[in-house]
Design an enzyme around this catalytic site. Structure first.
Site, short mmCIF file in Angstrom:
data_model
loop_
_atom_site.label_atom_id
_atom_site.label_comp_id
_atom_site.label_asym_id
_atom_site.label_seq_id
_atom_site.Cartn_x
_atom_site.Cartn_y
_atom_site.Cartn_z
N THR A 160 51.62 41.77 42.71
CA THR A 160 51.57 41.46 41.27
C THR A 160 50.10 41.42 40.85
OG1 THR A 160 51.82 39.10 41.82
CG2 THR A 160 53.79 40.28 41.11
N LYS A 186 52.45 39.33 49.92
CA LYS A 186 51.80 39.39 48.62
C LYS A 186 51.51 37.97 48.17
CE LYS A 186 53.17 38.78 44.93
NZ LYS A 186 53.06 37.59 43.98
N THR A 197 54.98 31.76 52.45
CA THR A 197 53.99 32.34 51.55
C THR A 197 54.68 32.69 50.25
OG1 THR A 197 52.42 34.12 51.27
CG2 THR A 197 54.43 34.64 52.46
N GLU A 277 42.94 34.67 43.25
CA GLU A 277 42.50 35.12 41.93
C GLU A 277 41.10 34.60 41.62
OE1 GLU A 277 46.96 35.44 39.98
OE2 GLU A 277 45.78 33.62 39.72
N ASN A 408 44.29 33.62 34.61
CA ASN A 408 45.51 32.88 34.35
C ASN A 408 45.68 32.47 32.89
OD1 ASN A 408 47.08 32.30 36.99
ND2 ASN A 408 44.92 32.15 37.55
N THR A 413 49.70 37.27 28.23
CA THR A 413 49.33 37.72 26.88
C THR A 413 48.69 39.09 26.93
OG1 THR A 413 47.19 36.60 27.08
CG2 THR A 413 49.01 35.38 26.06
#
Length: 413
Positions: A160, A186, A197, A277, A408, A413
Site C-alpha cells: 500500500t 507488507k 505483522t 513512513e 498520514n 485526501t
C-alpha cells in the site's frame, strides 16, 4: 548481507515461491487508482499445513474472522490465499463478510478447491469496501499467471504505502535434506503488532506436525513481528500466515528449522520498520537484566514505541532521559540504581548515575547511522541494563519525522 554471516542458511532468489510446492501471482485489477499491482495469490500443494496469527484488536476486518474460522474447520489444511490491497474491507458491516465469501467462493471454483480451503487477506483504507466487480474480473488473469516465478509480482501486489517490496528466501541443509524458506510482507504505517505483522506470509518445504508447526510459528512471530513498532498503532487487518509442506522433517532438526524461520521473519520485520513512513533510521533496543523475558520484551517495545525517543533519534539528540522515562512507564519494576544505558558503544548512564560522555561523538555516530555512513552497523543500537540477570530481549523501531505527518495527514485526501 551481514544478517546471515554466522548462519548455516544462505540467501537465494525466489521469495515466497522459492520452496517447492508453491506458486504465486500478482496482477493489476484496477483496485488502486495508480493501476499498480493490487491483487495477489499464493497457492500451495495439497499436503501443506498452515498456521496463522492475527490482530488482537477488537476492531478487526471480517476477513480475519473468516480466516480463523476456516483454519479451524480445516485444521490448517488450506490451499490458497487471496490478497487485495487498497481497501481494508474493515468496518464495512455485513458487506465485509459477504464480499469476502463471494471472492473466496469464486476463486475456489477457478482453482477447483473447496471454499474452506481458500483464505482472503485485505489491506488498505479502513471503512472502504472492496470494488468487487474489479476484483472478480481480476481473478482469471490472477489464476492464469500462477507460476513458480510469480513470487515477486505477489510481493509487489500486496503493498500500500510501502516504498519497497519486502521478500526473501533462504536455503540450508538439515541433515541430508535441502530445505528452503521463503517470505514476503507488507507494512509501512500503522505498525505496532500484537501478534503478527500487517500482512506477512511464509513458506517452507519441510513438513511438520500441526501442533509443532503452530507452536513454532507462535515463537517466531513473538520475537520478530511482535517486536517492531513504527507508530504505535495496531491495524484492524494484521495477518501472518505460514505454510509448511513436504515430507515430515526429522525432529532432531526442528531447532535448526526454527532458526531459519526466525531469520526470515526477523528480516521481514526489520524491513517493515526500515520502510516506516517517513523513516530515515532503523534502531534496535536491547534490554537486559529483568526477572522474566516478557518483562524485557515489554520495556524494549515501549522504548521503540516512544514518540519522544523516535524524534530524538531523528534529530540525532542523545537524550537518554527519554529512553529511561519510556522504560519506567511500563509498570515493570526495576531498581534505578542498577540501570546503565549505552547509545552505540557510548555509555551515557551507569548504575543510575549520569556518565560524562563526548556528546559530539555520540551525535556523529547517530548521524552516520541515519545517513548510512557507518561501516560497522546499519542500525542505531540502544542498550539498557536494568538488573543482574542474563535475560535479554530485543525490539526494533524507526525514527519519527515530519514526513510521517505529511503522509498520514493526506492519506485519504
Amino acid at each position: 548481507m551481514s544478517f546471515f554471516q554466522s548462519s548455516k542458511w544462505s540467501l537465494i532468489a525466489g521469495g515466497i515461491t522459492a520452496p517447492s510446492g508453491f506458486k504465486a501471482s500478482g496482477v493489476s485489477a484496477g483496485l488502486k487508482p495508480s493501476k499498480k499491482l493490487d491483487l495477489a495469490l499464493l497457492v500451495t500443494s495439497p499436503n501443506a499445513q498452515c498456521s496463522g496469527t492475527f490482530t488482537q484488536s477488537f476492531v478487526r476486518a471480517k476477513c480475519i474472522n473468516l480466516c480463523l474460522e476456516r483454519l479451524s474447520k480445516t485444521a490448517g489444511k488450506v490451499r490458497a490465499v487471496l490478497v487485495n490491497s487498497g481497501h481494508a474491507n474493515a468496518c464495512t458491516g455485513n458487506r465485509g463478510i459477504d464480499d469476502s465469501l463471494i471472492a473466496t467462493r469464486a476463486l475456489a471454483e477457478k482453482l477447483d478447491l473447496l471454499e474452506e480451503e481458500v483464505l482472503i487477506c485485505s489491506t488498505g483504507v479502513i471503512g472502504e469496501p472492496i470494488p468487487m466487480q474489479k476484483l472478480l474480473k481480476g481473478l482469471d488473469p490472477l489464476v492464469m499467471n500462477l507460476s513458480k516465478e510469480g513470487g515477486s509480482d505477489a510481493a509487489k501486489a500486496i503493498l500500500t504505502t510501502d516504498l519497497i517490496e519486502k521478500e526473501i528466501a533462504i536455503e540450508g541443509y538439515l541433515g541430508d535434506r535441502l530445505i528452503r524458506i521463503g517470505g514476503m510482507a507488507k507494512g509501512s504505517g500503522m505498525i505496532h503488532p500484537n501478534m503478527a505483522t500487517m500482512l506477512g506470509f511464509l513458506t517452507c518445504d519441510a513438513g511438520l506436525p500441526k501442533d509443532v508447526w503452530d507452536a513454532m510459528i507462535d515463537r517466531v512471530v513473538d520475537c520478530s513481528f511482535n517486536a517492531i513498532s513504527v507508530d504505535g498503532d495496531t491495524s484492524t487487518n494484521d495477518s501472518f500466515l505460514a505454510f509448511a509442506q513436504g515430507d515430515i522433517l526429522d525432529s532432531q532438526h526442528f531447532n535448526e528449522l526454527e532458526i531459519g524461520l526466525k531469520l526470515v521473519s526477523t528480516y521481514l520485520a526489520q524491513s517493515i520498520v526500515r520502510d516506516g513512513e517517513g523513516a530515515n533510521c532503523l534502531f534496535e533496543v536491547k534490554v537486559k537484566g529483568t526477572s522474566k523475558i516478557a518483562h524485557a520484551q515489554i520495556i524494549a517495545r515501549q522504548i521503540c514505541s516512544s514518540c519522544l525517543v523516535k524524534t530524538a533519534i531523528h534529530g540525532c539528540d542523545p537524550n537518554w532521559g527519554r529512553i529511561l522515562s519510556a522504560a519506567g512507564s511500563t509498570g515493570i519494576p526495576f531498581s534505578l540504581d542498577e540501570v546503565s544505558i549505552w547509545i552505540g558503544s557510548f555509555q551515557v548512564m551507569s548504575n543510575g548515575q549520569p556518565v560524562e560522555f563526548n556528546r559530539k561523538l555520540v551525535i556523529r555516530y547517530m548521524k552516520e547511522i541515519i545517513k548510512g555512513n557507518n561501516a560497522s552497523d546499519e542500525k542505531l543500537i540502544i542498550s539498557l541494563v536494568v538488573g543482574r540477570s542474563e535475560i535479554e530481549a530485543i525490539a526494533w523501531g524507526c525514527d519519527l519525522s515530519s514526513e510521517y505527518i505529511h503522509i498520514n495527514a493526506d492519506y485519504t485526501t
